[in-house]
Design a protein around this motif. Structure first.
Motif, PDB file in Angstrom:
ATOM      1  N   ASP A  38       0.746  -1.220  -0.097  1.00  0.00           N
ATOM      2  CA  ASP A  38      -0.042  -0.068  -0.119  1.00  0.00           C
ATOM      3  C   ASP A  38       0.930   1.280   0.015  1.00  0.00           C
ATOM      4  O   ASP A  38       0.649   2.354  -0.614  1.00  0.00           O
ATOM      5  CB  ASP A  38      -0.844   0.054   1.069  1.00  0.00           C
ATOM      6  CG  ASP A  38      -1.895  -1.007   0.932  1.00  0.00           C
ATOM      7  OD1 ASP A  38      -3.112  -0.930   0.933  1.00  0.00           O
ATOM      8  OD2 ASP A  38      -1.746  -2.087   1.279  1.00  0.00           O
ATOM      9  N   ASP A  39       2.014   1.177   0.828  1.00  0.00           N
ATOM     10  CA  ASP A  39       3.023   2.349   0.704  1.00  0.00           C
ATOM     11  C   ASP A  39       3.344   2.296  -0.826  1.00  0.00           C
ATOM     12  O   ASP A  39       3.848   3.452  -1.134  1.00  0.00           O
ATOM     13  CB  ASP A  39       4.045   2.034   1.520  1.00  0.00           C
ATOM     14  CG  ASP A  39       3.613   2.047   2.921  1.00  0.00           C
ATOM     15  OD1 ASP A  39       2.906   2.700   3.640  1.00  0.00           O
ATOM     16  OD2 ASP A  39       4.059   1.198   3.799  1.00  0.00           O
ATOM     17  N   VAL A  40       3.620   1.371  -1.295  1.00  0.00           N
ATOM     18  CA  VAL A  40       4.143   1.475  -2.792  1.00  0.00           C
ATOM     19  C   VAL A  40       3.280   2.191  -3.757  1.00  0.00           C
ATOM     20  O   VAL A  40       3.564   3.075  -4.416  1.00  0.00           O
ATOM     21  CB  VAL A  40       4.423  -0.065  -3.333  1.00  0.00           C
ATOM     22  CG1 VAL A  40       4.657   0.002  -4.894  1.00  0.00           C
ATOM     23  CG2 VAL A  40       5.781  -0.410  -2.953  1.00  0.00           C
ATOM     24  N   ALA A  41       1.777   1.802  -3.545  1.00  0.00           N
ATOM     25  CA  ALA A  41       0.824   2.404  -4.311  1.00  0.00           C
ATOM     26  C   ALA A  41       0.701   3.940  -4.259  1.00  0.00           C
ATOM     27  O   ALA A  41       0.699   4.838  -5.150  1.00  0.00           O
ATOM     28  CB  ALA A  41      -0.424   1.825  -4.356  1.00  0.00           C
ATOM     29  N   THR A  56      -9.080   2.272  -6.246  1.00  0.00           N
ATOM     30  CA  THR A  56      -9.447   0.959  -5.951  1.00  0.00           C
ATOM     31  C   THR A  56     -10.912   0.243  -6.319  1.00  0.00           C
ATOM     32  O   THR A  56     -10.993  -0.598  -7.136  1.00  0.00           O
ATOM     33  CB  THR A  56      -9.210   0.516  -4.548  1.00  0.00           C
ATOM     34  OG1 THR A  56      -7.821   0.840  -4.131  1.00  0.00           O
ATOM     35  CG2 THR A  56      -9.272  -0.918  -4.416  1.00  0.00           C
ATOM     36  N   LEU A  57     -11.876   1.305  -6.229  1.00  0.00           N
ATOM     37  CA  LEU A  57     -13.343   0.978  -6.512  1.00  0.00           C
ATOM     38  C   LEU A  57     -13.485   1.007  -8.087  1.00  0.00           C
ATOM     39  O   LEU A  57     -14.122   0.183  -8.839  1.00  0.00           O
ATOM     40  CB  LEU A  57     -14.154   1.577  -5.705  1.00  0.00           C
ATOM     41  CG  LEU A  57     -14.297   1.635  -4.285  1.00  0.00           C
ATOM     42  CD1 LEU A  57     -15.192   2.711  -3.738  1.00  0.00           C
ATOM     43  CD2 LEU A  57     -14.829   0.314  -4.038  1.00  0.00           C
ATOM     44  N   ALA A  58     -12.748   1.975  -8.492  1.00  0.00           N
ATOM     45  CA  ALA A  58     -13.117   2.311 -10.145  1.00  0.00           C
ATOM     46  C   ALA A  58     -12.152   1.248 -11.056  1.00  0.00           C
ATOM     47  O   ALA A  58     -12.517   1.080 -12.033  1.00  0.00           O
ATOM     48  CB  ALA A  58     -12.586   3.503 -10.531  1.00  0.00           C
ATOM     49  N   SER A  59     -11.225   0.562 -10.359  1.00  0.00           N
ATOM     50  CA  SER A  59     -10.344  -0.123 -11.123  1.00  0.00           C
ATOM     51  C   SER A  59     -11.280  -1.419 -11.393  1.00  0.00           C
ATOM     52  O   SER A  59     -11.899  -2.357 -10.380  1.00  0.00           O
ATOM     53  CB  SER A  59      -8.945  -0.631 -10.315  1.00  0.00           C
ATOM     54  OG  SER A  59      -8.072  -1.388 -11.182  1.00  0.00           O
ATOM     55  N   ALA A 114      -6.129  -3.174  -8.314  1.00  0.00           N
ATOM     56  CA  ALA A 114      -5.175  -2.140  -8.410  1.00  0.00           C
ATOM     57  C   ALA A 114      -3.985  -2.217  -7.453  1.00  0.00           C
ATOM     58  O   ALA A 114      -2.780  -1.834  -7.879  1.00  0.00           O
ATOM     59  CB  ALA A 114      -5.961  -0.721  -7.866  1.00  0.00           C
ATOM     60  N   LEU A 115      -4.024  -2.937  -6.444  1.00  0.00           N
ATOM     61  CA  LEU A 115      -2.766  -2.981  -5.524  1.00  0.00           C
ATOM     62  C   LEU A 115      -1.865  -3.960  -6.078  1.00  0.00           C
ATOM     63  O   LEU A 115      -0.510  -3.783  -6.170  1.00  0.00           O
ATOM     64  CB  LEU A 115      -3.129  -3.662  -4.082  1.00  0.00           C
ATOM     65  CG  LEU A 115      -2.029  -3.552  -3.133  1.00  0.00           C
ATOM     66  CD1 LEU A 115      -1.553  -2.106  -2.818  1.00  0.00           C
ATOM     67  CD2 LEU A 115      -2.583  -4.247  -1.852  1.00  0.00           C
ATOM     68  N   ALA A 116      -2.205  -5.164  -6.691  1.00  0.00           N
ATOM     69  CA  ALA A 116      -1.296  -6.140  -7.512  1.00  0.00           C
ATOM     70  C   ALA A 116      -0.837  -5.243  -8.655  1.00  0.00           C
ATOM     71  O   ALA A 116       0.383  -5.644  -8.928  1.00  0.00           O
ATOM     72  CB  ALA A 116      -2.251  -7.347  -7.956  1.00  0.00           C
ATOM     73  N   GLY A 117      -1.715  -4.421  -9.342  1.00  0.00           N
ATOM     74  CA  GLY A 117      -1.110  -3.935 -10.498  1.00  0.00           C
ATOM     75  C   GLY A 117       0.100  -2.775 -10.167  1.00  0.00           C
ATOM     76  O   GLY A 117       1.085  -2.724 -10.938  1.00  0.00           O
ATOM     77  N   THR A 118      -0.213  -2.089  -9.113  1.00  0.00           N
ATOM     78  CA  THR A 118       0.835  -1.251  -8.813  1.00  0.00           C
ATOM     79  C   THR A 118       2.148  -1.858  -8.242  1.00  0.00           C
ATOM     80  O   THR A 118       3.166  -1.217  -8.352  1.00  0.00           O
ATOM     81  CB  THR A 118       0.443  -0.011  -7.685  1.00  0.00           C
ATOM     82  OG1 THR A 118      -0.374  -0.815  -6.536  1.00  0.00           O
ATOM     83  CG2 THR A 118      -0.620   0.918  -8.370  1.00  0.00           C
ATOM     84  N   THR A 119       2.068  -2.736  -7.563  1.00  0.00           N
ATOM     85  CA  THR A 119       2.933  -3.734  -7.076  1.00  0.00           C
ATOM     86  C   THR A 119       3.744  -4.080  -8.178  1.00  0.00           C
ATOM     87  O   THR A 119       5.046  -3.983  -8.309  1.00  0.00           O
ATOM     88  CB  THR A 119       2.449  -4.794  -5.966  1.00  0.00           C
ATOM     89  OG1 THR A 119       1.998  -4.201  -5.163  1.00  0.00           O
ATOM     90  CG2 THR A 119       3.703  -5.598  -5.630  1.00  0.00           C
TER      91      THR A 119
END
Length: 474
Positions: free
Chosen positions: A137-140, A220-223, A227-232
């Motif tokens: 989450d910090d990464v995102a 996150t809701l719009a994706s 989204a977290l896996a994608g930003t990671t």
């Protein structure tokens, strides 16, 4: 009194599927016997890291040190956090280094100041490496924040599993970088482990908190995907690209060969990304990075690549100067600027100026396409300008800038001091004293390279010809 060793063992049993980042475990396995700091604020992430480090690094427990910085901005709550961390560390048998940040009392401080205090504390801890509780989450959040600031691959690849932000301090290791905040909190709750909550994290005073509580939930809701896996994954790919570019740069311009001058010949035929990285490496070498904004660096890069002469202030007494051979160097302010006497500027002429530039003046016929480009503002005011010529007699002149000079910039409501225009365009003082001031036969200033032309010389939509002035290096 809480039994923190048992807390740690319970947490470890609930985190079997969560493994430390392989780059971090690889470094730890090769550097046994080195003092390792564990940054712990008492919050859920850093506390989980401390407990898991104690269980998973059994052979290195004697090397662990708990690092806690009391920023002193939350009063009694911050003191309670400190006492909480001291109790946990004592129960685990880990030495503690705890300090109070040196911040002005009663003054609100920003994110950057707080971060700088932490970095200085870590750098002075004497540890070879610092374990940090950053997670996915910090990464995102960091990715979104740095996108807003215009970061490149280096910035967008942060935070990395292993980094060294300060040459004087130890490495920063982030073993939980691919874990989600939700997974960490879930494991801590399942293991029934208490932690401290920092109520300032819920406030919207700081940019990160606004991203965390407003932007990220909506994204996150719009994706349509995770989204977290994608930003990671994006951070990982950006990290790979950044490493590759750095290795390419090392082959072209090794850090061990950085000298007082930076020749463009090293980068001829190379992608712009290599030019930029080479420039940034050299700027860091001459210790001028903090004196240049991102915009100033972009402008310096463009002019250096184009072979234009350039002189950029990096403080009150030094400049980065580039010559016609595309070599950048750091020079002192006491070097004399070239000057010239007032001289005529015929409408068909090319005058060699003492600052290493030509000033060309010629009448140009305009077709519809060229006229449209000019009126649309597609012509660089740094090198070219098209003016309504008017009467060429008496002849136009060029001279140097004089204190108190004024003119009416194109599109402005009225006249302005040249000095103010220079400041708005961030033209360094040294450069101002080298630029030609073009005046018409009546002495009215019509153009200075880098500034808009005079409103009175605006071309009409029906103009068939223009006086074309070009300012370019020899």
């Amino acid at each position: 009194m809480s039994d923190w060793p048992n807390h740690a063992r319970r947490l470890a049993s609930h985190c079997d599927s969560l493994v430390f980042h392989p780059e971090v475990t690889g470094w730890l396995s090769k550097n046994r016997g080195e003092p390792i700091g564990v940054a712990c604020s008492g919050g859920v992430d850093s506390l989980a890291l401390l407990l898991l480090a104690w269980t998973r690094l059994r052979e290195q427990r004697k090397d662990l040190r708990v690092l806690h910085l009391n920023h002193g901005v939350r009063g009694a709550d911050a003191d309670t956090d400190e006492q909480f961390v001291l109790r946990v560390a004592d129960d685990l048998g880990i030495p503690v280094l705890s300090e109070m940040a040196d911040l002005p009392a009663g003054v609100k401080v920003g994110e950057e100041t707080l971060r700088n205090e932490r970095m200085a504390f870590f750098a002075n801890s004497g540890c070879s490496a610092i374990l940090l509780g950053h997670h996915a989450d910090d990464v995102a959040e960091t990715l979104l924040m740095r996108l807003c600031r215009g970061a490149g691959t280096e910035g967008l690849a942060a935070p990395r599993p292993i980094s060294q932000p300060n040459q004087l301090g130890g490495l920063h290791l982030r073993p939980m970088l691919d874990w989600s905040r939700e997974a960490i909190e879930s494991a801590m709750k399942t293991a029934r482990i208490p932690w401290r909550e920092d109520d300032s994290n819920a406030k919207l005073d700081y940019f990160r908190n606004r991203v965390r509580h407003r932007v990220w939930p909506e994204l996150t809701l719009a994706s349509p995907v995770n989204a977290l896996a994608g930003t990671t994954r994006s951070r990982t790919l950006l990290h790979e690209d950044a490493v590759a570019l750095e290795q390419w740069l090392d082959a072209v311009y090794p850090s061990t060969q950085v000298e007082a001058e930076l020749p463009a010949s090293l980068f001829v035929g190379m992608p712009k990304a290599l030019w930029r990285r080479g420039l940034l490496r050299w700027i860091s070498h001459i210790e001028a990075h903090g004196s240049l904004s991102a915009r100033a660096i972009d402008d310096l890069l463009e002019r250096w690549m184009a072979g234009e002469s350039v002189r950029v202030s990096v403080g009150t007494s030094q400049f980065i100067e580039g010559d016609q051979k595309q070599r950048l160097r750091l020079v002192g302010a006491n070097e004399e600027a070239p000057c010239w006497r007032e001289q005529a500027l015929p409408f068909s002429s090319a005058i060699a100026l003492p600052n290493g530039y030509w000033l060309h003046a010629r009448l140009a016929k305009l077709d519809d396409s060229m006229r449209t480009r000019i009126l649309r503002g597609d012509v660089s005011e740094t090198r070219d300008v098209y003016l309504s010529p008017g009467d060429p007699s008496p002849p136009w002149q060029i001279r140097l800038w004089r204190p108190g000079d004024r003119y009416h910039p194109l599109g402005a409501p009225g006249s302005r001091k040249l000095q103010d225009c220079f400041t708005d365009r961030r033209i360094p003082e040294r450069e101002r004293n080298r630029l030609p001031v073009v005046c018409d036969g009546s002495g009215t200033i019509v153009w200075v390279p880098g500034l808009p032309p005079n409103e009175k010389r605006r071309l009409s939509a029906e103009a068939e010809s223009a006086l074309w002035l070009t300012y370019q290096p020899f």
